[in-house]
Design a protein around this motif. Sequence first.
Motif, PDB file in Angstrom:
ATOM      1  N   UNK A 139       0.852  -1.196   0.000  1.00 39.41           N
ATOM      2  CA  UNK A 139       0.000   0.000   0.000  1.00 39.41           C
ATOM      3  C   UNK A 139       0.880   1.237   0.000  1.00 39.41           C
ATOM      4  N   UNK A 140       0.321   2.327  -0.447  1.00 39.92           N
ATOM      5  CA  UNK A 140       0.991   3.621  -0.369  1.00 39.92           C
ATOM      6  C   UNK A 140       0.354   4.372   0.796  1.00 39.92           C
ATOM      7  N   UNK A 141       1.173   4.735   1.775  1.00 39.41           N
ATOM      8  CA  UNK A 141       0.705   5.476   2.940  1.00 39.41           C
ATOM      9  C   UNK A 141       1.475   6.777   3.060  1.00 39.41           C
ATOM     10  N   UNK A 142       0.974   7.661   3.881  1.00 39.78           N
ATOM     11  CA  UNK A 142       1.675   8.901   4.172  1.00 39.78           C
ATOM     12  C   UNK A 142       1.956   8.940   5.668  1.00 39.78           C
ATOM     13  N   UNK A 143       3.211   9.194   6.016  1.00 39.89           N
ATOM     14  CA  UNK A 143       3.618   9.260   7.417  1.00 39.89           C
ATOM     15  C   UNK A 143       4.413  10.541   7.615  1.00 39.89           C
ATOM     16  N   UNK A 144       3.930  11.392   8.490  1.00 35.02           N
ATOM     17  CA  UNK A 144       4.571  12.684   8.761  1.00 35.02           C
ATOM     18  C   UNK A 144       4.824  13.476   7.479  1.00 35.02           C
ATOM     19  N   UNK A 145       3.852  13.440   6.596  1.00 34.16           N
ATOM     20  CA  UNK A 145       3.926  14.214   5.367  1.00 34.16           C
ATOM     21  C   UNK A 145       4.770  13.597   4.265  1.00 34.16           C
ATOM     22  N   UNK A 146       5.264  12.383   4.461  1.00 34.88           N
ATOM     23  CA  UNK A 146       6.101  11.714   3.459  1.00 34.88           C
ATOM     24  C   UNK A 146       5.395  10.455   2.965  1.00 34.88           C
ATOM     25  N   UNK A 147       5.394  10.260   1.641  1.00 38.20           N
ATOM     26  CA  UNK A 147       4.817   9.046   1.084  1.00 38.20           C
ATOM     27  C   UNK A 147       5.741   7.870   1.359  1.00 38.20           C
TER      28      UNK A 147
END
Length: 110
Positions: free
Chosen positions: A58-66
């Motif tokens: 999956x593609x997630x975003x963590x702390x504004x980073x993909x």
Amino acid sequence: MPKIKKQKSTSSESDSGPEDRNPPASKKAKETPAAEGAKKGAAGGSGPWVLEKLRQVRINEFRGRKMVDIREHYEKNGEIMPGKKGISLSIQQWKKLLEMADEITRAVEN
């Protein structure tokens, strides 16, 4: 002999314990709209990509980073949830892995 300090009395003489305290903050990460979209399969047009049953990319975003998230999932109350087993790669790490993919494949096959 040690001196004994006097304790201030409180207006509440209750010694009921934790129920009169504030509950601890939840450790569950807040989801960004991009992360919610990734769960629904809307991130980047398609996804999640199923590798094997409940192993998904999956593609997630963590702390504004993909991040590219390769993880085992589990089912709870009819909903697919991410498990502990997995890895999240930054886009830079993902591209480096793709560059090495042919070499890794040759090593696996020999």
